[in-house]
Scaffold this motif. Structure first.
Motif, short mmCIF file in Angstrom:
data_model
loop_
_atom_site.label_atom_id
_atom_site.label_comp_id
_atom_site.label_asym_id
_atom_site.label_seq_id
_atom_site.Cartn_x
_atom_site.Cartn_y
_atom_site.Cartn_z
N GLN A 1 0.84 -1.19 0.00
CA GLN A 1 0.00 0.00 0.00
C GLN A 1 0.87 1.25 0.00
OE1 GLN A 1 -3.59 0.46 0.21
NE2 GLN A 1 -2.92 2.53 -0.23
N PRO A 2 1.03 1.93 -1.13
CA PRO A 2 1.85 3.14 -1.16
C PRO A 2 1.20 4.27 -0.37
CG PRO A 2 0.70 2.86 -3.24
CD PRO A 2 0.44 1.62 -2.44
N THR A 3 2.02 5.19 0.08
CA THR A 3 1.51 6.34 0.81
C THR A 3 0.93 7.35 -0.18
OG1 THR A 3 3.60 7.54 0.69
CG2 THR A 3 3.31 6.01 2.54
N ALA A 4 0.24 8.34 0.35
CA ALA A 4 -0.34 9.39 -0.50
C ALA A 4 0.76 10.11 -1.27
CB ALA A 4 -1.12 10.38 0.36
N GLU A 5 1.88 10.38 -0.60
CA GLU A 5 2.99 11.07 -1.25
C GLU A 5 3.59 10.24 -2.37
OE1 GLU A 5 2.59 10.74 1.99
OE2 GLU A 5 2.13 12.82 2.56
N GLN A 6 3.70 8.93 -2.16
CA GLN A 6 4.24 8.05 -3.19
C GLN A 6 3.31 7.98 -4.39
OE1 GLN A 6 4.70 4.57 -0.72
NE2 GLN A 6 6.91 4.88 -0.48
N ILE A 7 2.02 7.89 -4.14
CA ILE A 7 1.04 7.86 -5.24
C ILE A 7 1.11 9.16 -6.02
CG2 ILE A 7 -1.42 7.77 -5.80
CD1 ILE A 7 -1.75 6.08 -3.21
N TYR A 8 1.14 10.27 -5.31
CA TYR A 8 1.18 11.59 -5.94
C TYR A 8 2.44 11.76 -6.79
CZ TYR A 8 1.17 16.71 -6.23
OH TYR A 8 1.20 18.01 -6.68
N ASP A 9 3.58 11.34 -6.24
CA ASP A 9 4.85 11.47 -6.98
C ASP A 9 4.84 10.58 -8.23
OD1 ASP A 9 5.79 13.28 -5.15
OD2 ASP A 9 7.01 11.83 -4.03
N ARG A 10 4.31 9.37 -8.10
CA ARG A 10 4.27 8.47 -9.26
C ARG A 10 3.28 8.97 -10.31
NH1 ARG A 10 4.51 2.15 -7.64
NH2 ARG A 10 4.66 2.05 -9.92
N MET A 11 2.23 9.61 -9.85
CA MET A 11 1.27 10.21 -10.79
C MET A 11 1.94 11.31 -11.60
SD MET A 11 -0.69 13.20 -11.15
CE MET A 11 -1.02 13.85 -9.51
N ARG A 12 2.64 12.21 -10.94
CA ARG A 12 3.32 13.30 -11.64
C ARG A 12 4.38 12.77 -12.61
NH1 ARG A 12 5.36 17.94 -7.74
NH2 ARG A 12 6.05 18.65 -9.80
N LYS A 13 5.12 11.76 -12.17
CA LYS A 13 6.16 11.18 -13.01
C LYS A 13 5.56 10.52 -14.25
CE LYS A 13 10.21 8.16 -12.88
NZ LYS A 13 11.03 7.23 -12.04
N ALA A 14 4.38 9.92 -14.11
CA ALA A 14 3.74 9.26 -15.25
C ALA A 14 3.50 10.24 -16.39
CB ALA A 14 2.42 8.64 -14.81
N TYR A 15 3.24 11.49 -16.06
CA TYR A 15 3.00 12.50 -17.09
C TYR A 15 4.28 13.16 -17.57
CZ TYR A 15 -1.95 11.97 -16.05
OH TYR A 15 -3.21 11.45 -15.89
N THR A 16 5.18 13.48 -16.65
CA THR A 16 6.40 14.19 -17.06
C THR A 16 7.34 13.29 -17.86
OG1 THR A 16 7.47 13.65 -14.94
CG2 THR A 16 6.31 15.76 -15.10
N THR A 17 7.20 11.97 -17.74
CA THR A 17 8.06 11.05 -18.50
C THR A 17 7.32 10.38 -19.66
OG1 THR A 17 7.54 9.17 -17.04
CG2 THR A 17 9.43 10.55 -16.43
N ALA A 18 6.03 10.68 -19.82
CA ALA A 18 5.25 10.07 -20.89
C ALA A 18 5.82 10.45 -22.25
CB ALA A 18 3.80 10.49 -20.80
N GLN A 19 6.08 9.46 -23.09
CA GLN A 19 6.56 9.74 -24.43
C GLN A 19 5.40 10.05 -25.37
OE1 GLN A 19 9.94 10.13 -25.05
NE2 GLN A 19 9.76 10.02 -22.81
#
Length: 241
Positions: A21-39
């Motif tokens: 179960q990831p924390t709120a901060e981990q989910i939020y960081d992974r969400m932002r990364k999904a967009y900033t690294t999306a090709q």
């Protein structure tokens, strides 16, 4: 079973659950990364807003519009389109905006009922800023995370504060983490984050003015790092017919 072994197993199970179960901060960081690294990125979605006058319990008015986004990072190509139909005196009147950038120039098509105009815009960020309010802020939310250009309107999910995990939910059949965060001041938003892709599938936000309260819900059907056809990025006037 030995009591000590039982306690150890319970503790291990708790540790394992916490790891899964990831924390709120981990989910939020992974969400932002999904967009900033999306090709590449594509979506189609709907913005629905309910308006309730002060003192009333049920909404007095509802608006809805559809939008779509396409993006290819390597070619710096981007397209955003939204349309909204309204019935005025038994006549359907459609508003449609199309913004397309090929990395060198940005064009905008504006179509309202029988009026139509195509213009060259100073920048992609400026074009999306201009249509952000009319698009129900959909032109700001996801594009604000995909693009490096500033879009000076509303807010985007990368600027949320006090993010917390409030539970899990399903959106369009997909298991999601449900986050709540502060947009600014006392205004809050809820986000449904896909548990597998960490892409946003829904955003809800409430706003209260002295005379009316509004609730806006933006839903997304996103796809990331998949092939995007040239047609999906083209500037064609028939897209606003």
């Amino acid at each position: 079973m030995n009591k000590g072994i039982l306690i150890s197993l319970v503790l291990l199970a708790g540790i394992s659950a916490n790891r899964q179960q990831p924390t709120a901060e981990q989910i939020y960081d992974r969400m932002r990364k999904a967009y900033t690294t999306a090709q590449t990125y594509q979506d189609a979605g709907t913005v629905t807003t309910w308006y309730t006058d002060k003192g009333d319990k049920e909404p007095n008015h509802t608006t809805s519009l559809n939008f779509e986004t396409a993006f290819v990072r390597s070619a710096n190509r981007f397209k955003f389109r939204y349309e909204q139909s309204k019935s005025v005196m038994f006549t359907n009147r459609k508003t449609c905006y199309l913004v397309v950038s090929d990395g060198k120039s940005t064009r905008m098509l504006k179509s309202q009922h029988k009026d139509r105009s195509a213009t060259h815009e100073p920048s992609l960020g400026a074009a999306l800023t201009a249509i952000s309010e009319g698009s129900g802020t959909a032109a700001r939310k996801i594009p604000g995370m995909l693009l490096s250009e500033p879009i000076k309107a509303s807010w985007d999910p990368k600027k949320l504060q006090s993010v917390k995990l409030i539970g899990k939910a399903t959106q369009d059949g997909q298991p999601c983490y449900q986050l709540e965060a502060v947009v600014w001041g006392k205004k809050k938003a809820q986000l449904w984050i896909d548990q597998q892709t960490y892409l946003i599938r829904r955003i809800d936000e409430d706003y209260q003015s002295p005379t009316v309260s509004t609730r806006t819900s933006i839903t997304y059907q996103p796809a990331v790092n998949k092939s995007v056809k040239d047609e999906a990025l083209a500037f064609k006037e028939e897209y606003c017919d």
